[in-house]
Design a protein around this motif. Structure first.
Motif, PDB file in Angstrom:
ATOM      1  N   UNK A 163      52.905 129.571  37.356  1.00  0.00           N
ATOM      2  CA  UNK A 163      51.382 129.151  37.678  1.00  0.00           C
ATOM      3  C   UNK A 163      50.787 129.769  36.378  1.00  0.00           C
ATOM      4  N   UNK A 164      49.716 129.123  36.351  1.00  0.00           N
ATOM      5  CA  UNK A 164      48.646 129.742  35.050  1.00  0.00           C
ATOM      6  C   UNK A 164      48.345 131.189  35.259  1.00  0.00           C
ATOM      7  N   UNK A 165      48.743 132.333  34.464  1.00  0.00           N
ATOM      8  CA  UNK A 165      48.208 133.579  34.941  1.00  0.00           C
ATOM      9  C   UNK A 165      46.752 133.953  34.671  1.00  0.00           C
ATOM     10  N   UNK A 166      46.153 134.260  35.690  1.00  0.00           N
ATOM     11  CA  UNK A 166      44.666 134.666  35.355  1.00  0.00           C
ATOM     12  C   UNK A 166      44.244 136.024  35.671  1.00  0.00           C
ATOM     13  N   UNK A 167      43.110 136.560  35.375  1.00  0.00           N
ATOM     14  CA  UNK A 167      42.573 137.754  35.736  1.00  0.00           C
ATOM     15  C   UNK A 167      41.296 137.630  36.098  1.00  0.00           C
ATOM     16  N   UNK A 168      40.824 138.413  37.180  1.00  0.00           N
ATOM     17  CA  UNK A 168      39.187 138.097  37.603  1.00  0.00           C
ATOM     18  C   UNK A 168      38.693 139.595  37.946  1.00  0.00           C
ATOM     19  N   UNK A 169      37.422 139.645  38.038  1.00  0.00           N
ATOM     20  CA  UNK A 169      36.923 140.977  38.165  1.00  0.00           C
ATOM     21  C   UNK A 169      36.762 141.070  39.790  1.00  0.00           C
ATOM     22  N   UNK A 170      36.413 142.324  40.180  1.00  0.00           N
ATOM     23  CA  UNK A 170      36.474 142.646  41.701  1.00  0.00           C
ATOM     24  C   UNK A 170      35.238 141.818  42.010  1.00  0.00           C
ATOM     25  N   UNK A 171      34.235 141.484  41.770  1.00  0.00           N
ATOM     26  CA  UNK A 171      33.165 140.979  42.459  1.00  0.00           C
ATOM     27  C   UNK A 171      33.576 139.346  42.832  1.00  0.00           C
ATOM     28  N   UNK A 172      34.211 138.824  41.799  1.00  0.00           N
ATOM     29  CA  UNK A 172      34.893 137.574  41.883  1.00  0.00           C
ATOM     30  C   UNK A 172      35.917 137.629  42.849  1.00  0.00           C
ATOM     31  N   UNK A 173      36.746 138.640  42.757  1.00  0.00           N
ATOM     32  CA  UNK A 173      37.712 138.809  44.132  1.00  0.00           C
ATOM     33  C   UNK A 173      37.312 138.865  45.295  1.00  0.00           C
ATOM     34  N   UNK A 174      36.295 139.739  45.669  1.00  0.00           N
ATOM     35  CA  UNK A 174      35.499 139.935  47.039  1.00  0.00           C
ATOM     36  C   UNK A 174      34.926 138.568  47.419  1.00  0.00           C
ATOM     37  N   UNK A 175      34.353 137.651  46.216  1.00  0.00           N
ATOM     38  CA  UNK A 175      33.690 136.582  46.821  1.00  0.00           C
ATOM     39  C   UNK A 175      34.653 135.384  47.065  1.00  0.00           C
ATOM     40  N   UNK A 176      35.539 135.480  46.692  1.00  0.00           N
ATOM     41  CA  UNK A 176      36.690 134.479  46.740  1.00  0.00           C
ATOM     42  C   UNK A 176      37.945 134.877  47.587  1.00  0.00           C
ATOM     43  N   UNK A 177      37.728 135.918  48.047  1.00  0.00           N
ATOM     44  CA  UNK A 177      38.610 136.750  48.927  1.00  0.00           C
ATOM     45  C   UNK A 177      40.112 136.691  48.510  1.00  0.00           C
ATOM     46  N   UNK A 178      40.007 136.833  47.163  1.00  0.00           N
ATOM     47  CA  UNK A 178      41.410 136.923  46.333  1.00  0.00           C
ATOM     48  C   UNK A 178      41.806 138.262  46.292  1.00  0.00           C
ATOM     49  N   UNK A 179      43.360 138.401  46.259  1.00  0.00           N
ATOM     50  CA  UNK A 179      43.947 139.578  45.949  1.00  0.00           C
ATOM     51  C   UNK A 179      45.094 139.449  44.714  1.00  0.00           C
ATOM     52  N   UNK A 180      45.214 140.473  44.257  1.00  0.00           N
ATOM     53  CA  UNK A 180      46.302 140.442  43.255  1.00  0.00           C
ATOM     54  C   UNK A 180      47.643 139.626  43.714  1.00  0.00           C
ATOM     55  N   UNK A 181      48.063 138.843  42.821  1.00  0.00           N
ATOM     56  CA  UNK A 181      49.266 138.124  43.312  1.00  0.00           C
ATOM     57  C   UNK A 181      49.004 136.800  43.963  1.00  0.00           C
ATOM     58  N   UNK A 182      47.994 136.877  44.308  1.00  0.00           N
ATOM     59  CA  UNK A 182      47.574 135.223  45.143  1.00  0.00           C
ATOM     60  C   UNK A 182      47.719 134.117  44.263  1.00  0.00           C
ATOM     61  N   UNK A 183      48.143 133.018  44.764  1.00  0.00           N
ATOM     62  CA  UNK A 183      47.972 131.801  43.874  1.00  0.00           C
ATOM     63  C   UNK A 183      47.212 130.743  44.684  1.00  0.00           C
ATOM     64  N   UNK A 184      46.159 130.383  43.714  1.00  0.00           N
ATOM     65  CA  UNK A 184      45.194 129.379  44.161  1.00  0.00           C
ATOM     66  C   UNK A 184      45.024 128.250  43.422  1.00  0.00           C
ATOM     67  N   UNK A 185      44.375 127.080  43.710  1.00  0.00           N
ATOM     68  CA  UNK A 185      44.177 125.986  43.073  1.00  0.00           C
ATOM     69  C   UNK A 185      42.872 125.913  42.366  1.00  0.00           C
ATOM     70  N   UNK A 186      43.107 125.606  40.989  1.00  0.00           N
ATOM     71  CA  UNK A 186      41.641 125.370  40.341  1.00  0.00           C
ATOM     72  C   UNK A 186      41.556 124.011  39.741  1.00  0.00           C
ATOM     73  N   UNK A 187      40.403 123.373  39.719  1.00  0.00           N
ATOM     74  CA  UNK A 187      40.135 122.031  39.090  1.00  0.00           C
ATOM     75  C   UNK A 187      39.302 122.179  37.881  1.00  0.00           C
ATOM     76  N   UNK A 188      39.495 121.423  36.791  1.00  0.00           N
ATOM     77  CA  UNK A 188      38.396 121.136  35.661  1.00  0.00           C
ATOM     78  C   UNK A 188      38.394 120.044  35.063  1.00  0.00           C
ATOM     79  N   UNK A 189      37.440 119.785  34.088  1.00  0.00           N
ATOM     80  CA  UNK A 189      37.361 118.377  33.417  1.00  0.00           C
ATOM     81  C   UNK A 189      37.869 118.615  32.163  1.00  0.00           C
ATOM     82  N   UNK A 190      38.524 118.053  31.312  1.00  0.00           N
ATOM     83  CA  UNK A 190      38.871 118.131  30.213  1.00  0.00           C
ATOM     84  C   UNK A 190      37.877 117.754  29.101  1.00  0.00           C
ATOM     85  N   UNK A 191      38.009 117.806  27.686  1.00  0.00           N
ATOM     86  CA  UNK A 191      37.100 117.370  26.840  1.00  0.00           C
ATOM     87  C   UNK A 191      36.862 115.840  27.015  1.00  0.00           C
ATOM     88  N   UNK A 192      38.069 115.197  27.532  1.00  0.00           N
ATOM     89  CA  UNK A 192      37.915 113.673  27.373  1.00  0.00           C
ATOM     90  C   UNK A 192      37.196 113.158  28.785  1.00  0.00           C
TER      91      UNK A 192
END
Lengths: 390, 236
Positions: free
Chosen positions: A137-166
């Motif tokens: 997976x793509x390794x990412x880091x987040x802050x404690x507030x973000x972790x709290x709001x998304x209820x994520x813990x270290x080692x969790x895997x989750x999905x992200x979506x984005x729109x590229x430049x095109x």
């Protein structure tokens, strides 16, 4: 000089009455200095934290970048200019690529900001080196507030979506490799950090960035075409103004305290004028002018403030120094106010703060002492000698 | 004015406003005092003794007429010059002593000298001399509250005399004292009058004081009704 000598004798002679007033005044000094020291300490810590975590010694923004307009993010990236490329390789700056994204923790949908950052950078305190891990997976880091709001813990895997430049939407799994703690909410809340290279690939804009953060020990502010320099003063303006407002709010308490102390002095002086009429008459009979007597009573009042400085120094300085050493723990949740607040605030007492507080209290005490003392000048000395209430 | 003439009062009138009218406390007073006099203004309450003493002491001003004290016209003196006159040349003794309660005996006596900027060493000597005159050198550290009435008045005398003024004005100085203390105080003042040639002017209706006076000025309803020089046995 004579007024000082006599005022000192009178105050020392008055005993408990003097010391009670002096204690109230000294308490006011200490409380005012402590309160403003706390705000200054908070201000200082917030500035240091912002500089270390977010602002650096200024930033270069792509000309289209507007942090408050998410739609501007799509248009605000460009190839890294030569000057900044060189600064980056020398460790004097670090590029950041910013885009909008969506995270799906446990099937929920939450929008966020993706920030691509070089894992090798040491310009800001974000632990980007943690992104240097091999993972499917793509390794990412987040802050404690973000972790709290998304209820994520270290080692969790989750999905992200984005729109590229095109303009094409894409989605991938990310792995939370580190949850860091930071006092600056804007660095943390709603932000996800991934390596710059990964982010550029995801956005299909290799070699591009949205902004650059200048190292706090470097000084780059040349004009670069297509990029706008933002000084750290500009970047911290909102925070500084917010703390200024806090200081104004704190001044209300400050004035209430001062008012209470001044009431004590005023009351003592008014009582003195009544109780000490015979004494006033005697002073005049012995050759003091009314002006001198008014001066004596005013100096007596002002001397309360001077004695309060001495008494305040005896018990207040150890207290203030102790507070400076151990700091004050902030209650849980204060970091959600949206402004940088450390878990502990260490008060900062500048010489200016101490001198200005002492001078302010001294001047106001003198004025408050003069007002009732002025009544003496209207007194009939022959009645005053007999102690007749006038 | 004669060389040894300290005080000259001519046609002095003092009125006090009462409602829309006025009360005449002194009416047509003519007096002179010379150096070294031991004189008393005597008379019943309300006769104008204290008012006259206050005018001589530049604490009050005449409504009409003229009062000259040590060459200064009291009616024309501004507040500052009146204060200087009192500071340098006049001493006051009050019925209720008027000692400064938070000061020690020493500090009370020293006070008038602080006002004339005397050096510390001179001050110390003058204070100790004054306390020696009144026999209170052993009480220098006491506060007025720790002294008897007689002792307080002795401190007041020392305070009035410490700067060796030309005139001492004493308003009912023995009114709060018993007979023995009154005689002691008066004998002491007579001695100082003789030794230092200080002019003493009393306002009193106390017979104990009157018997010591060398000049008795009797006041009634604001007017002088009698002014007599009392000759001692020696003079007779």
């Amino acid at each position: 000089m004579l007024a000082l000598k006599l005022a000192y004798r009178n105050l020392v002679g008055a005993g408990l009455r003097t010391w009670l007033n002096v204690f109230v005044l000294s308490f006011t000094y200490i409380l005012i200095i402590w309160q403003f020291g706390m705000i200054d300490g908070w201000n200082y810590q917030a500035q240091v934290d912002m500089k270390n975590w977010e602002v650096g010694n200024g930033q270069y923004w792509h000309q289209n970048f507007d942090p408050y307009d998410f739609f501007s993010y799509e248009e605000s990236h460009a190839q890294i200019p030569e000057l900044l490329k060189k600064a980056t390789s020398e460790g004097k700056a670090t590029p950041i690529l910013i885009s909008q994204g969506t995270i799906y923790p446990d099937g929920r949908l939450q929008s966020m900001i993706l920030r691509g950052i070089s894992p090798e950078q040491k310009v800001i305190a974000i632990p980007s080196a943690e992104l240097n891990v091999k993972s499917e997976e793509i390794p990412v880091i987040i802050g404690q507030r973000m972790a709290n709001s998304c209820k994520l813990n270290q080692g969790d895997i989750t999905t992200i979506r984005w729109r590229d430049a095109n303009g094409t939407f894409d989605a991938k799994e990310v792995k939370i490799v580190k949850i860091f703690h930071c006092n600056v909410p804007s660095v943390d809340a709603g932000q996800m950090y991934l390596s710059l290279e990964n982010h550029q690939k995801m956005m299909q804009i290799p070699g591009q960035a949205t902004m650059f953060i200048i190292d706090k020990n470097s000084n780059i502010n040349s004009n670069i075409s297509g990029w706008e320099y933002k000084s750290h003063e500009f970047l911290m303006k909102e925070m500084t103004e917010m703390i200024k407002m806090k200081k104004v709010g704190g001044s209300v308490l400050y004035f209430i305290l001062l008012l209470l102390a001044m009431l004590a002095i005023f009351d003592t002086q008014v009582l003195s004028i009544f109780r000490r009429q015979k004494e006033i008459g005697t002073y005049i009979a012995m050759g003091m002018t009314r002006k001198q007597v008014v001066g004596l009573f005013t100096v007596e009042g002002a001397m309360h403030a001077i004695l309060a400085v001495i008494i305040g120094a005896i018990y207040g300085f150890p207290f203030l120094l102790w507070q400076m050493k151990i700091g004050i723990s902030m209650p849980a949740g204060t970091d959600n106010l949206g402004i940088p607040i450390a878990e502990k605030i260490f008060p900062v007492y500048g010489l200016g703060l101490i001198i200005s507080t002492v001078m302010l209290v001294l001047i106001i005490t003198t004025i408050v002492s003069y007002m009732p003392a002025h009544k003496i000048s209207k007194m009939n000395p022959t009645d005053a000698i007999k102690g007749k209430i006038q | 004015m004669e060389q040894n003439q300290l005080i000259t009062i001519n046609n002095l009138v003092k009125n006090f406003p009462i409602g829309k009218g006025k009360f005449t406390a002194l009416n047509g007073i003519n007096l002179t005092f010379k150096t070294g006099e031991f004189a008393g203004l005597v008379g019943p309450s309300g006769s104008g003794k204290t008012t006259l003493l206050n005018i001589i002491g530049s604490l009050d001003i005449p409504s009409e007429g003229y009062a000259n004290v040590l060459g200064m016209n009291i009616g024309k003196l501004n507040i500052k010059n009146a204060a200087i006159l009192r500071r340098l040349h006049l001493g006051f003794i009050f019925q209720t002593y008027n000692l400064l309660p938070v000061y020690s005996v020493y500090e009370n006596v020293e006070f008038p000298l602080l006002l004339i900027n005397m050096s510390a060493s001179q001050r110390k000597k003058a204070v100790m001399d004054a306390l020696d005159w009144v026999g209170l050198t052993d009480k220098i550290k006491s506060r007025p509250a720790q002294l008897s009435g007689g002792e307080c008045q002795r401190v007041a005398v020392a305070r009035a005399m410490v700067k060796k003024p030309k005139i001492v004005l004493a308003d009912e100085p023995t009114a709060n004292l018993d007979a023995a203390n009154s005689h002691n105080i008066l004998k002491m003042m007579m001695k100082l009058n003789e030794e230092l040639k200080t002019t003493f002017i009393f306002a009193t209706h106390d017979e104990k004081v009157i018997q010591y006076l060398k000049r008795k000025i009797k006041l009634e309803d604001g007017k002088i009704v009698k002014d007599e020089i009392i000759k001692t046995n020696k003079e007779l």
